[in-house]
Design a protein around this motif. Structure first.
Motif, PDB file in Angstrom:
ATOM      1  N   PHE A 259      -6.525   5.573  -0.026  1.00  0.00           N
ATOM      2  CA  PHE A 259      -6.692   4.120  -0.006  1.00  0.00           C
ATOM      3  C   PHE A 259      -7.506   3.645   1.187  1.00  0.00           C
ATOM      4  O   PHE A 259      -7.796   4.409   2.107  1.00  0.00           O
ATOM      5  CB  PHE A 259      -5.322   3.454   0.003  1.00  0.00           C
ATOM      6  CG  PHE A 259      -4.518   3.750  -1.234  1.00  0.00           C
ATOM      7  CD1 PHE A 259      -4.504   2.859  -2.287  1.00  0.00           C
ATOM      8  CD2 PHE A 259      -3.792   4.934  -1.351  1.00  0.00           C
ATOM      9  CE1 PHE A 259      -3.780   3.127  -3.430  1.00  0.00           C
ATOM     10  CE2 PHE A 259      -3.066   5.204  -2.489  1.00  0.00           C
ATOM     11  CZ  PHE A 259      -3.059   4.299  -3.533  1.00  0.00           C
TER      12      PHE A 259
ATOM     13  N   MET B 283      -5.464   9.998  -4.997  1.00  0.00           N
ATOM     14  CA  MET B 283      -6.086   8.758  -4.543  1.00  0.00           C
ATOM     15  C   MET B 283      -5.871   8.564  -3.050  1.00  0.00           C
ATOM     16  O   MET B 283      -4.786   8.820  -2.527  1.00  0.00           O
ATOM     17  CB  MET B 283      -5.502   7.570  -5.297  1.00  0.00           C
ATOM     18  CG  MET B 283      -6.220   6.265  -4.988  1.00  0.00           C
ATOM     19  SD  MET B 283      -5.842   5.022  -6.231  1.00  0.00           S
ATOM     20  CE  MET B 283      -7.034   3.764  -5.842  1.00  0.00           C
TER      21      MET B 283
ATOM     22  N   LEU C  55       0.676   9.117  -6.629  1.00  0.00           N
ATOM     23  CA  LEU C  55       1.071  10.521  -6.659  1.00  0.00           C
ATOM     24  C   LEU C  55       1.867  10.838  -7.920  1.00  0.00           C
ATOM     25  O   LEU C  55       2.380  11.939  -8.083  1.00  0.00           O
ATOM     26  CB  LEU C  55       1.908  10.854  -5.427  1.00  0.00           C
ATOM     27  CG  LEU C  55       1.152  10.838  -4.107  1.00  0.00           C
ATOM     28  CD1 LEU C  55       2.108  10.843  -2.943  1.00  0.00           C
ATOM     29  CD2 LEU C  55       0.217  12.034  -4.013  1.00  0.00           C
TER      30      LEU C  55
ATOM     31  N   LYS D 240      -6.704   1.555   3.663  1.00  0.00           N
ATOM     32  CA  LYS D 240      -5.998   1.665   4.927  1.00  0.00           C
ATOM     33  C   LYS D 240      -5.157   2.929   4.875  1.00  0.00           C
ATOM     34  O   LYS D 240      -4.539   3.211   3.864  1.00  0.00           O
ATOM     35  CB  LYS D 240      -5.082   0.451   5.123  1.00  0.00           C
ATOM     36  CG  LYS D 240      -5.525  -0.433   6.258  1.00  0.00           C
ATOM     37  CD  LYS D 240      -4.657  -1.674   6.347  1.00  0.00           C
ATOM     38  CE  LYS D 240      -3.183  -1.362   6.425  1.00  0.00           C
ATOM     39  NZ  LYS D 240      -2.338  -2.567   6.384  1.00  0.00           N
ATOM     40  N   PRO D 241      -5.132   3.707   5.955  1.00  0.00           N
ATOM     41  CA  PRO D 241      -4.261   4.886   5.949  1.00  0.00           C
ATOM     42  C   PRO D 241      -2.827   4.432   5.684  1.00  0.00           C
ATOM     43  O   PRO D 241      -2.360   3.485   6.299  1.00  0.00           O
ATOM     44  CB  PRO D 241      -4.391   5.435   7.369  1.00  0.00           C
ATOM     45  CG  PRO D 241      -5.562   4.780   7.977  1.00  0.00           C
ATOM     46  CD  PRO D 241      -5.806   3.513   7.246  1.00  0.00           C
ATOM     47  N   ASN D 242      -2.149   5.072   4.739  1.00  0.00           N
ATOM     48  CA  ASN D 242      -0.781   4.642   4.445  1.00  0.00           C
ATOM     49  C   ASN D 242       0.185   5.820   4.297  1.00  0.00           C
ATOM     50  O   ASN D 242       0.797   5.987   3.260  1.00  0.00           O
ATOM     51  CB  ASN D 242      -0.746   3.769   3.192  1.00  0.00           C
ATOM     52  CG  ASN D 242      -1.408   4.454   2.007  1.00  0.00           C
ATOM     53  OD1 ASN D 242      -1.864   5.578   2.113  1.00  0.00           O
ATOM     54  ND2 ASN D 242      -1.438   3.778   0.873  1.00  0.00           N
ATOM     55  N   PRO D 243       0.333   6.615   5.361  1.00  0.00           N
ATOM     56  CA  PRO D 243       1.374   7.647   5.291  1.00  0.00           C
ATOM     57  C   PRO D 243       2.737   6.974   5.197  1.00  0.00           C
ATOM     58  O   PRO D 243       2.897   5.852   5.667  1.00  0.00           O
ATOM     59  CB  PRO D 243       1.225   8.394   6.613  1.00  0.00           C
ATOM     60  CG  PRO D 243       0.549   7.448   7.529  1.00  0.00           C
ATOM     61  CD  PRO D 243      -0.315   6.585   6.678  1.00  0.00           C
ATOM     62  N   PHE D 244       3.708   7.630   4.570  1.00  0.00           N
ATOM     63  CA  PHE D 244       5.032   7.033   4.434  1.00  0.00           C
ATOM     64  C   PHE D 244       5.747   7.066   5.775  1.00  0.00           C
ATOM     65  O   PHE D 244       6.009   8.146   6.312  1.00  0.00           O
ATOM     66  CB  PHE D 244       5.853   7.787   3.388  1.00  0.00           C
ATOM     67  CG  PHE D 244       5.220   7.760   2.030  1.00  0.00           C
ATOM     68  CD1 PHE D 244       4.896   6.545   1.434  1.00  0.00           C
ATOM     69  CD2 PHE D 244       4.939   8.923   1.350  1.00  0.00           C
ATOM     70  CE1 PHE D 244       4.303   6.504   0.186  1.00  0.00           C
ATOM     71  CE2 PHE D 244       4.350   8.892   0.094  1.00  0.00           C
ATOM     72  CZ  PHE D 244       4.027   7.684  -0.492  1.00  0.00           C
ATOM     73  N   PRO D 245       6.053   5.896   6.324  1.00  0.00           N
ATOM     74  CA  PRO D 245       6.599   5.860   7.691  1.00  0.00           C
ATOM     75  C   PRO D 245       8.014   6.418   7.776  1.00  0.00           C
ATOM     76  O   PRO D 245       8.489   6.735   8.854  1.00  0.00           O
ATOM     77  CB  PRO D 245       6.585   4.367   8.042  1.00  0.00           C
ATOM     78  CG  PRO D 245       6.576   3.660   6.731  1.00  0.00           C
ATOM     79  CD  PRO D 245       5.898   4.565   5.745  1.00  0.00           C
ATOM     80  N   THR D 246       8.698   6.525   6.648  1.00  0.00           N
ATOM     81  CA  THR D 246      10.077   7.020   6.702  1.00  0.00           C
ATOM     82  C   THR D 246      10.140   8.543   6.599  1.00  0.00           C
ATOM     83  O   THR D 246      11.210   9.123   6.651  1.00  0.00           O
ATOM     84  CB  THR D 246      10.906   6.406   5.569  1.00  0.00           C
ATOM     85  OG1 THR D 246      10.182   6.537   4.351  1.00  0.00           O
ATOM     86  CG2 THR D 246      11.180   4.949   5.819  1.00  0.00           C
ATOM     87  N   MET D 247       8.957   9.187   6.434  1.00  0.00           N
ATOM     88  CA  MET D 247       8.970  10.641   6.245  1.00  0.00           C
ATOM     89  C   MET D 247       8.222  11.353   7.381  1.00  0.00           C
ATOM     90  O   MET D 247       7.332  10.789   7.997  1.00  0.00           O
ATOM     91  CB  MET D 247       8.264  11.016   4.940  1.00  0.00           C
ATOM     92  CG  MET D 247       8.904  10.431   3.700  1.00  0.00           C
ATOM     93  SD  MET D 247       8.009  11.000   2.245  1.00  0.00           S
ATOM     94  CE  MET D 247       8.721   9.945   0.984  1.00  0.00           C
TER      95      MET D 247
ATOM     96  N   ASP E 186       0.827  -1.213   0.000  1.00  0.00           N
ATOM     97  CA  ASP E 186       0.000   0.000   0.000  1.00  0.00           C
ATOM     98  C   ASP E 186       0.863   1.267   0.000  1.00  0.00           C
ATOM     99  O   ASP E 186       0.454   2.288  -0.532  1.00  0.00           O
ATOM    100  CB  ASP E 186      -1.026  -0.004   1.147  1.00  0.00           C
ATOM    101  CG  ASP E 186      -0.392  -0.127   2.513  1.00  0.00           C
ATOM    102  OD1 ASP E 186       0.759  -0.578   2.562  1.00  0.00           O
ATOM    103  OD2 ASP E 186      -1.033   0.222   3.506  1.00  0.00           O
ATOM    104  N   LEU E 187       2.068   1.175   0.549  1.00  0.00           N
ATOM    105  CA  LEU E 187       2.952   2.342   0.478  1.00  0.00           C
ATOM    106  C   LEU E 187       3.405   2.591  -0.956  1.00  0.00           C
ATOM    107  O   LEU E 187       3.457   3.725  -1.423  1.00  0.00           O
ATOM    108  CB  LEU E 187       4.189   2.132   1.356  1.00  0.00           C
ATOM    109  CG  LEU E 187       3.975   2.113   2.851  1.00  0.00           C
ATOM    110  CD1 LEU E 187       5.297   1.970   3.565  1.00  0.00           C
ATOM    111  CD2 LEU E 187       3.283   3.392   3.281  1.00  0.00           C
TER     112      LEU E 187
ATOM    113  N   ARG F  96      -2.140  14.791   1.571  1.00  0.00           N
ATOM    114  CA  ARG F  96      -1.077  14.438   0.636  1.00  0.00           C
ATOM    115  C   ARG F  96      -1.603  14.442  -0.802  1.00  0.00           C
ATOM    116  O   ARG F  96      -0.946  14.916  -1.723  1.00  0.00           O
ATOM    117  CB  ARG F  96      -0.533  13.047   1.002  1.00  0.00           C
ATOM    118  CG  ARG F  96       0.556  12.527   0.113  1.00  0.00           C
ATOM    119  CD  ARG F  96       1.091  11.216   0.636  1.00  0.00           C
ATOM    120  NE  ARG F  96       0.106  10.136   0.518  1.00  0.00           N
ATOM    121  CZ  ARG F  96       0.243   8.930   1.064  1.00  0.00           C
ATOM    122  NH1 ARG F  96       1.305   8.651   1.773  1.00  0.00           N
ATOM    123  NH2 ARG F  96      -0.683   8.010   0.913  1.00  0.00           N
ATOM    124  N   ALA F  97      -2.833  13.913  -0.962  1.00  0.00           N
ATOM    125  CA  ALA F  97      -3.410  13.884  -2.305  1.00  0.00           C
ATOM    126  C   ALA F  97      -3.825  15.294  -2.736  1.00  0.00           C
ATOM    127  O   ALA F  97      -3.628  15.681  -3.890  1.00  0.00           O
ATOM    128  CB  ALA F  97      -4.606  12.938  -2.336  1.00  0.00           C
TER     129      ALA F  97
END
Lengths: 282, 252, 281
Positions: free
Chosen positions: B90, B88, A170, B92-99, A162-163, B161-162
Motif C-alpha cells: 500500500f 498487495m 492477504l 503508506k507502510p502498514n505493518p500490523f502494530p500488534t504483531m 489501511d491495517l 509480508r506479501a
C-alpha cells in the motif's frame, strides 16, 4: 478562573466532607471494617464485608453478562454496519436505553424480572426470593450495556483502515480481520470501556436497591438477598444517626475513591488511544 | 497475449453512478514490472484494487468486463482465495502494530489459519525477508514489534509480508509515495531484483519511477487506457498526443 | 484446500450471525420496558392524575401533581446553580487549553462525572440538610446541580474549542475588550452546543432518584417553599413501587410514563437544537 478553582475546590470539599464525617467510624473500626461481617445497629457493631461482597458479586456478574452483548453491538456498529437504517436504529435504541432513569429499571425489574427469576429459582430448588444478587446483576447488565458498547464502537472505528485493507489483501475473511487485527488493536480501549461500565455498576443505586432484597448478612449464593455499598446507604442513611451514619459515610468514602480510581484509569486509556489515532491520520 | 499472468478484458468500474474505468484492456506477461501511470484521480488505483477485488470492501461499487489471473476468471473465484494469490503493498507502510516482525511476515498464514511447522515458518520468514532485502537489518530482533523500524524498512517488511504468500502477481499501490528519496531508491532497486521471481503491477504518479523500474507502461487518463506498451518505446516515441503531453509535464 | 476455504467462510458467516443476534437481543429489554410502561402507564393517565394530589391508600383517585411540580422546581433550581458555574468553567478550559489548573479541572470533571449519585446525595445532606435541620428542595437542587456540572463543562469546552481562533482575533482587533469578546462573540457562536449540553444534563438529572432520597426527600402535599421537603416524580415512583398496594403500583407505572416521556423529550430537543442551530464556520 474563579469558576475553575471552584470546580477543583468542589471535588476537594466532597472528599474532605466524606473523610471528616467518616472519622468516628474510621477511629472505631479502622481497616477491620472491611473484613468484619457483622452489621448490627443495636450493638453498634459495623463491618462492611457483606456490602463489599455484594457490590463485587453484582458488578462482576453484571459485567460478565453484559460483555457478549456490548461487544456485539460495538462490532455491529463499528464494523459491519457503519451507516444505514439498521445502524441508525440500533444506535438510537442504545441511546434511549442509556437515557431511561434508573428507578424505572428498578420498577420494571420488580414486575418482570423478579417473577421470572423466582420461576428459575423454584426450578433450581433454591429459596425463591425473586430479589437478590442475580436479579440485580441482570438489571445492571442491561443498564451498563450502552456505556461499554458506545466506547467499544468508538475505538473500533478508530482502527486505521489501511491495517484492515492489508489483512484483507492477504486473503483474510472479515471474521479473521476482526479477530486478529481489529480486536487486538482496539483491545485496550474495549477494556477501558468495560472498566468504565464497572464504575457505573459499582455506583448504581436505585435499581439495585429495589431488587437486591436489603439483607445485611453475608450472601451465601448468587441468588441470596444482599446489599451493595450503594444500596445500604440508600436504605439506611435517611434514618441513621451517630455511628451508623458515620459508618455509612465511611462506605460512601470508599465508594467514592474506588469509582474515582476506575474512572481516572479508564479515561486515561481512552484519551491515550484517541491521541494516538489522531497522530495516525496526520 | 499468450502466457500473460494478468489479462484485463474490456473492464469497467463504477462508484455509484460515476464511471471510474472505461473498457480497459491490458495484459501483463510473466516476470516483468508493469507500471500504471497517470494524473491523480485517473482510476489507476481503482484498476489494481479491482485485480484483488478490494473495491468490494467499499459500498456501492460495480464492475463490468472480465479479468483473468493465469487464465482463471478472477470474478468467479472466492475473494479470499484470490487475494492469497495476489499480493498487495500500500501507499503508506502498514505493518500490523500488534504483531512482531516475525508474525508480520507470516501474517497471511496466521490470518488464514494455515498451519505449518515451526521450521517451515522460520524458512518462510527468512526467505521472504531476504527477498525484501531486510533480513540483515532485522534478523536479530525478529520477535520485537515492527513499529520502531524506519518508514523504508516498514515498507520492505510489508513487501516481505506479501511475498511470503508466494503471490502470482504483486500489486504495488504507489509504494514509495510516503518515503524519503533514499528509501525510495532502495525499494526501486529491490523491484528490479524481485522481477526474476514475481510479476509486478506498479501504480505510480512519478514518471521517473515508471521509466526507471518498469518494462511495460500504461498511461491512464480519466478512466481510459490511452496507451500501453514497452516502456522504452512509450517514453521515446509516444503514439498518443496526450501521452506526450503528460510525459513532458504539460499536465498531471 | 477447498474445504479449508469453505470452513473459513462458514465461520465468517456464523460469527456475523452471532453478532447480529446478540446485538438485537440487547434491544429486547428496551422494547419490553417501553411496552410495559405504555401498557401499564397510559391507562392511568388522565386529567386528575396530572392535576390532583396523592390520596391516602384506600381512597380512589388522586394524582401526582405535586411530584410533577416538584420535579420542575428541582430542575429549575439545579439549573440556576449549575449553569453559570458550568459555562464559566467550560470557558476557562477552552481558553486555557494547557496549564496545570486546566488539567486538574479536567481531571476533576472526569471524577465528578463518575461519582455515584448516592455519594452526591450524602454530600448535599451533610452540607445543607444537616445544618438546616430539615430535608429541603434546596438541598435536592444542589445535589442535582453537582451532577449537571460535568456535562455542561464538557460540552461547553468542546463547543468553544471548535470556534475558529480568527473569529476571536477579529473582535480583539476591533479593540473590543477580552471579556466582552467572550460574552458577545465567542459565547453566541457556541450557543447551540452549550444549550445541547444543558438539555442533556437536564435529561440526565430528571430521572435521578438516589441523591433525592435524603435531600428533597418527598412530600405528599404540594409545597412551593424551597426550604421544605418536596416531592419528585422519580421519588414517587420509588415510593409507590416499594409499597405493597397494587393501586399504587399502577400509579408508579403512570408516573414512569410521564418521566420517560419527559427525559426522552429533553434528549430529542437537545438533538434537535444541535442539528438545527448549527452555525457553520
Amino acid at each position: 478562573m474563579i469558576s475553575a478553582v471552584f470546580i477543583a475546590g468542589l471535588l476537594f470539599a466532597i472528599a474532605l466532607t466524606l473523610f471528616i464525617q467518616a472519622i468516628p467510624a474510621i477511629k472505631t473500626f479502622g481497616f477491620g471494617f472491611f473484613v468484619s461481617k457483622t452489621w448490627n445497629t443495636a450493638a453498634e457493631q459495623f463491618g462492611a464485608l457483606p456490602f463489599l461482597v455484594g457490590t463485587l458479586l453484582t458488578s462482576f456478574l453484571a459485567l460478565i453478562i453484559s460483555i457478549p452483548f456490548s461487544i456485539s453491538i460495538s462490532i455491529f456498529l463499528g464494523e459491519y454496519f457503519k451507516e444505514g437504517a439498521a445502524s441508525t436504529f440500533l444506535r438510537s435504541a442504545v441511546e434511549v436505553l442509556a437515557g431511561i432513569p434508573s428507578v424505572i429499571y428498578g420498577l420494571w425489574g420488580l414486575f418482570l424480572l423478579m417473577p421470572m427469576v423466582r420461576i428459575i429459582e423454584t426450578k433450581l430448588g433454591v429459596p425463591p426470593h425473586g430479589v437478590g444478587i442475580f436479579t440485580s446483576a441482570l438489571i445492571l447488565a442491561i443498564m451498563v450495556i450502552p456505556f461499554s458498547a458506545s466506547i467499544g464502537r468508538e475505538v473500533i472505528t478508530l482502527v486505521p483502515s489501511d491495517l484492515k485493507e492489508a489483512a484483507y489483501s492477504l486473503g483474510a475473511t472479515r471474521f479473521e480481520v476482526l479477530k486478529n487485527i481489529i480486536i487486538p488493536y482496539a483491545r485496550s480501549g474495549i477494556i477501558a470501556g468495560i472498566l468504565l461500565a464497572l464504575g457505573r455498576a459499582i455506583g448504581e443505586t436505585m435499581a439495585v436497591t429495589m431488587l437486591i432484597g436489603n439483607s445485611n448478612f453475608l450472601p451465601t449464593s448468587i441468588f441470596s438477598p444482599a446489599n451493595t455499598m450503594a444500596s445500604v446507604i440508600a436504605n439506611e442513611f435517611a434514618e441513621a444517626t451517630g455511628l451508623v451514619s458515620s459508618s455509612l459515610i465511611y462506605i460512601a468514602l470508599v465508594l467514592f475513591l474506588v469509582t474515582m480510581l476506575v474512572n481516572i484509569i479508564g479515561n486515561y486509556v481512552i484519551q491515550k488511544i484517541s491521541i494516538e489515532a489522531s497522530k495516525e491520520v496526520t | 497475449m499468450e502466457n500473460s499472468v494478468l489479462t484485463v478484458d474490456t473492464f469497467s468500474a463504477f462508484f455509484g453512478d460515476h464511471q471510474v474505468l472505461k473498457d480497459v484492456n491490458l495484459s501483463v506477461p510473466k516476470n516483468v514490472v508493469a507500471a500504471l501511470m497517470g494524473p491523480s484521480g485517473c482510476g489507476k488505483t481503482t484498476l489494481i484494487r479491482c485485480v484483488n477485488r478490494m473495491h468490494e470492501l467499499l459500498p456501492d461499487t460495480k464492475v463490468a468486463g472480465k479479468m483473468f489471473l493465469n487464465e482463471k476468471d478472477i470474478y468467479t473465484m472466492e475473494p479470499i482465495v484470490l487475494r492469497r494469490k495476489v499480493g498487495m503493498v500500500f501507499q503508506k507502510p502498514n505493518p500490523f502494530p500488534t504483531m512482531s516482525i516475525y508474525d508480520n511476515v507470516i501474517a497471511g498464514y496466521k490470518l488464514n489459519g494455515i498451519r505449518h511447522s515451526r521450521e517451515d515458518f522460520n524458512n518462510i520468514v527468512e526467505q521472504s525477508l531476504r527477498s525484501a532485502a531486510l533480513w540483515d537489518e532485522v534478523k536479530d530482533f525478529l520477535h520485537r514489534k515492527g513499529t520502531f523500524l524506519s518508514g523504508g524498512q516498514q515498507q520492505r517488511l510489508c513487501i516481505a509480508r506479501a511475498l511470503a504468500m508466494n503471490p502470482e502477481i504483486l500489486l504495488l499501490d504507489e509504494p514509495t509515495s510516503a518515503l524519503d528519496p533514499k528509501s525510495t531508491s532502495q525499494i526501486e532497486e529491490l523491484f528490479v531484483e524481485l522481477k526474476k521471481n514475481v510479476t509486478m503491477l506498479l501504480v505510480t504518479h512519478n514518471i521517473g519511477q515508471a521509466a526507471r523500474v518498469s518494462d511495460f507502461t500504461a498511461f491512464i487518463y480519466i478512466g481510459e487506457l490511452i496507451e500501453y506498451g514497452p516502456t522504452e518505446k512509450m517514453f521515446t516515441v509516444p503514439k498518443d498526443k496526450r501521452t506526450e503531453e503528460y510525459l513532458t509535464g504539460k499536465f498531471g | 484446500m477447498k474445504d479449508h476455504v469453505r470452513a473459513r467462510l462458514i465461520k465468517n458467516y456464523i460469527f456475523k450471525g452471532l453478532v447480529m443476534l446478540f446485538a438485537f437481543i440487547s434491544l429486547l429489554p428496551l422494547l419490553l420496558i417501553l411496552y410495559y410502561i405504555t401498557k401499564n402507564g397510559i391507562s392511568v393517565i388522565n386529567w386528575d392524575f396530572l392535576t390532583q394530589l396523592p390520596r391516602p391508600i384506600g381512597e380512589a383517585g388522586g394524582g401526582v401533581f405535586n411530584a410533577i411540580m416538584g420535579t420542575i422546581m428541582l430542575i429549575v433550581l439545579s439549573c440556576v446553580f449549575s449553569i453559570p458555574f458550568g459555562i464559566a468553567a467550560g470557558i476557562y478550559l477552552a481558553e486555557n487549553r494547557e496549564g496545570k489548573l486546566s488539567n486538574i479541572v479536567r481531571l476533576c470533571v472526569v471524577v465528578l462525572q463518575g461519582t455515584p449519585s448516592i455519594v452526591i446525595g450524602i454530600i448535599a445532606y451533610a452540607w445543607i440538610v444537616a445544618p438546616l435541620r430539615t430535608f429541603s428542595a434546596l438541598s435536592g437542587g444542589i445535589a442535582l446541580s453537582i451532577m449537571m456540572l460535568p456535562v455542561i463543562i464538557k460540552t461547553t469546552e468542546e463547543t468553544l474549542k471548535l470556534i475558529p481562533y480568527h473569529l476571536k482575533e477579529a473582535s480583539l482587533a476591533l479593540g473590543v475588550p477580552y471579556y466582552k469578546t467572550i460574552l458577545k462573540v465567542v459565547l453566541p457562536s457556541g450557543l447551540n452546543g452549550i444549550l445541547t449540553g444543558i438539555l442533556l444534563s437536564v435529561a440526565r438529572i430528571t430521572g435521578e432518584t438516589a441523591p433525592l432520597l435524603f435531600t428533597a426527600f418527598g412530600n405528599q402535599f404540594m409545597n412551593w417553599n424551597i426550604f421544605k421537603p418536596i416531592d419528585s416524580l422519580p421519588y414517587r415512583i420509588f415510593y409507590y413501587a416499594m409499597s405493597p398496594y397494587p393501586e399504587w403500583h399502577t400509579f408508579a407505572w403512570g408516573a414512569s410514563f410521564i418521566l420517560v416521556v419527559l427525559t426522552l423529550a429533553f434528549n430529542l430537543i437537545a438533538r434537535g437544537v444541535s442539528i438545527k442551530w448549527k452555525i457553520q464556520f
